[in-house]
Write an enzyme that holds these catalytic residues in place. Structure first.
Site, PDB file in Angstrom:
ATOM      1  N   LYS A  14     -58.504 -26.083 -13.063  1.00  0.00           N
ATOM      2  CA  LYS A  14     -57.324 -25.195 -13.066  1.00  0.00           C
ATOM      3  C   LYS A  14     -56.150 -25.856 -13.796  1.00  0.00           C
ATOM      4  O   LYS A  14     -55.525 -25.256 -14.658  1.00  0.00           O
ATOM      5  CB  LYS A  14     -56.885 -24.850 -11.622  1.00  0.00           C
ATOM      6  CG  LYS A  14     -57.961 -24.190 -10.781  1.00  0.00           C
ATOM      7  CD  LYS A  14     -57.463 -23.827  -9.404  1.00  0.00           C
ATOM      8  CE  LYS A  14     -57.069 -25.017  -8.530  1.00  0.00           C
ATOM      9  NZ  LYS A  14     -58.189 -25.920  -8.158  1.00  0.00           N
ATOM     10  N   ARG A  89     -53.330 -19.469  -2.119  1.00  0.00           N
ATOM     11  CA  ARG A  89     -54.437 -20.258  -1.587  1.00  0.00           C
ATOM     12  C   ARG A  89     -55.075 -19.567  -0.381  1.00  0.00           C
ATOM     13  O   ARG A  89     -56.018 -20.066   0.188  1.00  0.00           O
ATOM     14  CB  ARG A  89     -53.805 -21.559  -1.139  1.00  0.00           C
ATOM     15  CG  ARG A  89     -54.571 -22.809  -1.254  1.00  0.00           C
ATOM     16  CD  ARG A  89     -54.682 -23.340  -2.642  1.00  0.00           C
ATOM     17  NE  ARG A  89     -55.105 -24.706  -2.585  1.00  0.00           N
ATOM     18  CZ  ARG A  89     -54.805 -25.611  -3.479  1.00  0.00           C
ATOM     19  NH1 ARG A  89     -54.072 -25.309  -4.512  1.00  0.00           N
ATOM     20  NH2 ARG A  89     -55.254 -26.822  -3.359  1.00  0.00           N
ATOM     21  N   ARG A 128     -61.415 -38.540 -11.880  1.00  0.00           N
ATOM     22  CA  ARG A 128     -60.125 -38.117 -12.463  1.00  0.00           C
ATOM     23  C   ARG A 128     -59.077 -39.241 -12.429  1.00  0.00           C
ATOM     24  O   ARG A 128     -58.920 -39.923 -11.439  1.00  0.00           O
ATOM     25  CB  ARG A 128     -59.589 -36.914 -11.695  1.00  0.00           C
ATOM     26  CG  ARG A 128     -58.161 -36.562 -12.090  1.00  0.00           C
ATOM     27  CD  ARG A 128     -57.725 -35.225 -11.622  1.00  0.00           C
ATOM     28  NE  ARG A 128     -57.866 -35.045 -10.190  1.00  0.00           N
ATOM     29  CZ  ARG A 128     -57.642 -33.891  -9.577  1.00  0.00           C
ATOM     30  NH1 ARG A 128     -57.324 -32.831 -10.290  1.00  0.00           N
ATOM     31  NH2 ARG A 128     -57.763 -33.799  -8.289  1.00  0.00           N
ATOM     32  N   ARG A 162     -55.100 -39.942  -7.814  1.00  0.00           N
ATOM     33  CA  ARG A 162     -54.480 -39.264  -6.676  1.00  0.00           C
ATOM     34  C   ARG A 162     -55.037 -39.781  -5.365  1.00  0.00           C
ATOM     35  O   ARG A 162     -56.241 -39.969  -5.236  1.00  0.00           O
ATOM     36  CB  ARG A 162     -54.728 -37.751  -6.782  1.00  0.00           C
ATOM     37  CG  ARG A 162     -53.666 -37.034  -7.593  1.00  0.00           C
ATOM     38  CD  ARG A 162     -53.984 -35.609  -7.897  1.00  0.00           C
ATOM     39  NE  ARG A 162     -54.456 -34.813  -6.780  1.00  0.00           N
ATOM     40  CZ  ARG A 162     -54.747 -33.516  -6.880  1.00  0.00           C
ATOM     41  NH1 ARG A 162     -54.604 -32.900  -8.040  1.00  0.00           N
ATOM     42  NH2 ARG A 162     -55.167 -32.848  -5.841  1.00  0.00           N
ATOM     43  N   ARG A 173     -61.106 -30.746   1.383  1.00  0.00           N
ATOM     44  CA  ARG A 173     -60.495 -29.799   0.431  1.00  0.00           C
ATOM     45  C   ARG A 173     -61.484 -28.698   0.037  1.00  0.00           C
ATOM     46  O   ARG A 173     -61.124 -27.537  -0.084  1.00  0.00           O
ATOM     47  CB  ARG A 173     -60.008 -30.549  -0.810  1.00  0.00           C
ATOM     48  CG  ARG A 173     -58.720 -31.325  -0.543  1.00  0.00           C
ATOM     49  CD  ARG A 173     -58.484 -32.429  -1.561  1.00  0.00           C
ATOM     50  NE  ARG A 173     -58.356 -31.973  -2.924  1.00  0.00           N
ATOM     51  CZ  ARG A 173     -58.452 -32.774  -3.984  1.00  0.00           C
ATOM     52  NH1 ARG A 173     -58.677 -34.068  -3.833  1.00  0.00           N
ATOM     53  NH2 ARG A 173     -58.318 -32.291  -5.195  1.00  0.00           N
TER      54      ARG A 173
HETATM   55  P1  AP5 Z   1     -58.429 -30.482 -12.972  1.00  0.00           P
HETATM   56  O1  AP5 Z   1     -58.037 -29.585 -14.089  1.00  0.00           O
HETATM   57  O2  AP5 Z   1     -57.488 -31.555 -12.576  1.00  0.00           O
HETATM   58  O3  AP5 Z   1     -58.926 -29.625 -11.714  1.00  0.00           O
HETATM   59  P2  AP5 Z   1     -58.120 -28.702 -10.711  1.00  0.00           P
HETATM   60  O4  AP5 Z   1     -58.895 -27.451 -10.540  1.00  0.00           O
HETATM   61  O5  AP5 Z   1     -56.687 -28.577 -11.128  1.00  0.00           O
HETATM   62  O6  AP5 Z   1     -58.281 -29.570  -9.400  1.00  0.00           O
HETATM   63  P3  AP5 Z   1     -57.230 -30.095  -8.323  1.00  0.00           P
HETATM   64  O7  AP5 Z   1     -57.930 -31.183  -7.583  1.00  0.00           O
HETATM   65  O8  AP5 Z   1     -55.906 -30.424  -8.916  1.00  0.00           O
HETATM   66  O9  AP5 Z   1     -57.113 -28.838  -7.432  1.00  0.00           O
HETATM   67  P4  AP5 Z   1     -56.689 -28.792  -5.983  1.00  0.00           P
HETATM   68  O10 AP5 Z   1     -56.644 -27.329  -5.837  1.00  0.00           O
HETATM   69  O11 AP5 Z   1     -57.507 -29.518  -4.994  1.00  0.00           O
HETATM   70  O12 AP5 Z   1     -55.321 -29.620  -5.962  1.00  0.00           O
HETATM   71  P5  AP5 Z   1     -53.801 -29.177  -5.954  1.00  0.00           P
HETATM   72  O13 AP5 Z   1     -53.050 -30.195  -6.703  1.00  0.00           O
HETATM   73  O14 AP5 Z   1     -53.636 -27.757  -6.292  1.00  0.00           O
HETATM   74  O15 AP5 Z   1     -59.838 -31.157 -13.365  1.00  0.00           O
HETATM   75  C1  AP5 Z   1     -60.431 -32.130 -12.533  1.00  0.00           C
HETATM   76  C2  AP5 Z   1     -61.078 -33.220 -13.400  1.00  0.00           C
HETATM   77  O16 AP5 Z   1     -62.167 -32.635 -14.128  1.00  0.00           O
HETATM   78  C3  AP5 Z   1     -60.128 -33.807 -14.468  1.00  0.00           C
HETATM   79  O17 AP5 Z   1     -60.395 -35.172 -14.575  1.00  0.00           O
HETATM   80  C4  AP5 Z   1     -60.520 -33.058 -15.772  1.00  0.00           C
HETATM   81  O18 AP5 Z   1     -60.330 -33.862 -16.915  1.00  0.00           O
HETATM   82  C5  AP5 Z   1     -61.991 -32.763 -15.541  1.00  0.00           C
HETATM   83  N1  AP5 Z   1     -62.386 -31.477 -16.114  1.00  0.00           N
HETATM   84  C6  AP5 Z   1     -61.671 -30.314 -16.109  1.00  0.00           C
HETATM   85  N2  AP5 Z   1     -62.369 -29.346 -16.732  1.00  0.00           N
HETATM   86  C7  AP5 Z   1     -63.562 -29.899 -17.104  1.00  0.00           C
HETATM   87  C8  AP5 Z   1     -64.703 -29.382 -17.772  1.00  0.00           C
HETATM   88  N3  AP5 Z   1     -64.765 -28.109 -18.193  1.00  0.00           N
HETATM   89  N4  AP5 Z   1     -65.751 -30.221 -17.985  1.00  0.00           N
HETATM   90  C9  AP5 Z   1     -65.701 -31.518 -17.565  1.00  0.00           C
HETATM   91  N5  AP5 Z   1     -64.623 -32.085 -16.939  1.00  0.00           N
HETATM   92  C10 AP5 Z   1     -63.570 -31.264 -16.713  1.00  0.00           C
HETATM   93  O19 AP5 Z   1     -53.463 -29.297  -4.374  1.00  0.00           O
HETATM   94  C11 AP5 Z   1     -53.395 -30.560  -3.730  1.00  0.00           C
HETATM   95  C12 AP5 Z   1     -52.976 -30.352  -2.275  1.00  0.00           C
HETATM   96  O20 AP5 Z   1     -51.658 -29.751  -2.229  1.00  0.00           O
HETATM   97  C13 AP5 Z   1     -53.855 -29.383  -1.472  1.00  0.00           C
HETATM   98  O21 AP5 Z   1     -54.983 -30.031  -0.911  1.00  0.00           O
HETATM   99  C14 AP5 Z   1     -52.865 -28.889  -0.394  1.00  0.00           C
HETATM  100  O22 AP5 Z   1     -52.694 -29.848   0.606  1.00  0.00           O
HETATM  101  C15 AP5 Z   1     -51.556 -28.791  -1.178  1.00  0.00           C
HETATM  102  N6  AP5 Z   1     -51.344 -27.454  -1.780  1.00  0.00           N
HETATM  103  C16 AP5 Z   1     -51.269 -27.151  -3.103  1.00  0.00           C
HETATM  104  N7  AP5 Z   1     -51.054 -25.847  -3.276  1.00  0.00           N
HETATM  105  C17 AP5 Z   1     -50.991 -25.300  -2.051  1.00  0.00           C
HETATM  106  C18 AP5 Z   1     -50.800 -23.962  -1.576  1.00  0.00           C
HETATM  107  N8  AP5 Z   1     -50.651 -22.919  -2.426  1.00  0.00           N
HETATM  108  N9  AP5 Z   1     -50.811 -23.758  -0.228  1.00  0.00           N
HETATM  109  C19 AP5 Z   1     -50.940 -24.786   0.643  1.00  0.00           C
HETATM  110  N10 AP5 Z   1     -51.139 -26.072   0.259  1.00  0.00           N
HETATM  111  C20 AP5 Z   1     -51.158 -26.323  -1.084  1.00  0.00           C
END
Ligand code: AP5
Length: 221
Positions: A14, A89, A128, A162, A173
């Site tokens: 994402k 979410r 990552r 992270r 997660r």
């Molecule tokens: P990346 O693009 O970083 O993946 P992502 O989908 O963004 O994954 P996240 O781990 O950031 O999502 P998340 O939803 O757990 O975390 P968030 O920060 O939102 O890609 C991952 C890796 O793969 C990278 O190294 C990339 O290079 C590689 N990659 C990407 N595409 C690829 C491909 N096609 N092929 C190969 N490799 C690839 O949330 C963190 C925390 O914040 C949550 O756990 C929660 O506690 C809180 N939070 C955030 N938003 C909310 C909300 N709306 N409500 C409540 N709590 C929230």
């Protein structure tokens, strides 16, 4: 104002795609994860409340994230539109977003679901890392810096991982995703704006597929 949502489990890509779509389509990337991590870093009241939940891999309370997004959407740089990465979410957050957009006579224009196998998600999260200075994202398996240990974008030699990218928190997660977030796939399907893209393809191909879908949506309007 165009509102796009990127939906998918942790590691689906994402953040990687949102950044590039935002640049290509003149939209603002709104990542609730990034905003919460920034709040944790400065030790703000929101950050202090969010930290424990983020460390465990659980969702931060809806009231906090809904306020963050609603306030941010009011800012002038969002006038053309935004791509939401990590929000909504759960169904309560989706309903709150619908309400705030309805007040502005707007609606969600498209929801792109990135579909990726669970084993691949675990591998991606384990690999990552990010440039500490400019935030450019990398991966041990799929995207290493061109010169080992040097950021391609800003030349920095410091990288971070992270704290929630560990095996235990990743499992929580993923479980939270299936329990709380995956019902949104049905929610947006029923509203008629869900599109699914194969997130297993290489990063550039996923980006091209998303652009194709966005082009089709534009043409059909
Ligand atoms: P990346 O693009 O970083 O993946 P992502 O989908 O963004 O994954 P996240 O781990 O950031 O999502 P998340 O939803 O757990 O975390 P968030 O920060 O939102 O890609 C991952 C890796 O793969 C990278 O190294 C990339 O290079 C590689 N990659 C990407 N595409 C690829 C491909 N096609 N092929 C190969 N490799 C690839 O949330 C963190 C925390 O914040 C949550 O756990 C929660 O506690 C809180 N939070 C955030 N938003 C909310 C909300 N709306 N409500 C409540 N709590 C929230």
């Amino acid at each position: 104002m165009r509102i796009l949502i990127l939906l998918g489990p942790p590691g689906a890509g994402k953040g990687t795609q949102a950044k590039e779509i935002a640049a290509r389509h003149g939209l603002i990337q709104l990542s609730t994860g990034d905003m919460l991590r920034a709040a944790v870093k400065v030790g703000s009241p929101v950050g202090r409340k969010a930290k424990a939940m983020m460390d465990k891999g659980e969702l931060v309370p809806d009231a906090i994230v809904i306020k963050i997004i609603c306030d941010r959407l009011e800012e002038p740089d969002c006038r053309r539109g935004a791509i939401l990465d990590g929000f909504p979410r759960n169904l309560a957050q989706a309903a709150a977003l619908d309400n705030v957009l309805a007040d502005k006579r707007k609606k969600v224009n498209a929801v792109i679901e990135l579909r990726v196998d669970d084993e691949e998600l675990i591998k991606r999260i384990a690999g990552r890392f990010t440039c500490s200075r400019c935030g450019e994202g990398y991966n041990d398996a799929s995207k290493r810096p061109k010169a080992e240990g040097v950021c391609d974008v800003c030349g920095s030699t410091t990288f971070t991982r992270r704290p929630d990218d560990n095996a235990q928190t990743m499992r929580t997660r993923l479980m939270v995703y299936y329990r709380e977030t995956s019902p949104l796939i049905g929610y947006y399907f029923c509203k008629g704006n869900l599109r699914t893209v194969d997130g297993m393809a290489p990063i550039a191909n996923v980006g091209r597929e998303i652009d194709k879908v966005l082009g089709e949506i534009k043409e059909s309007k």
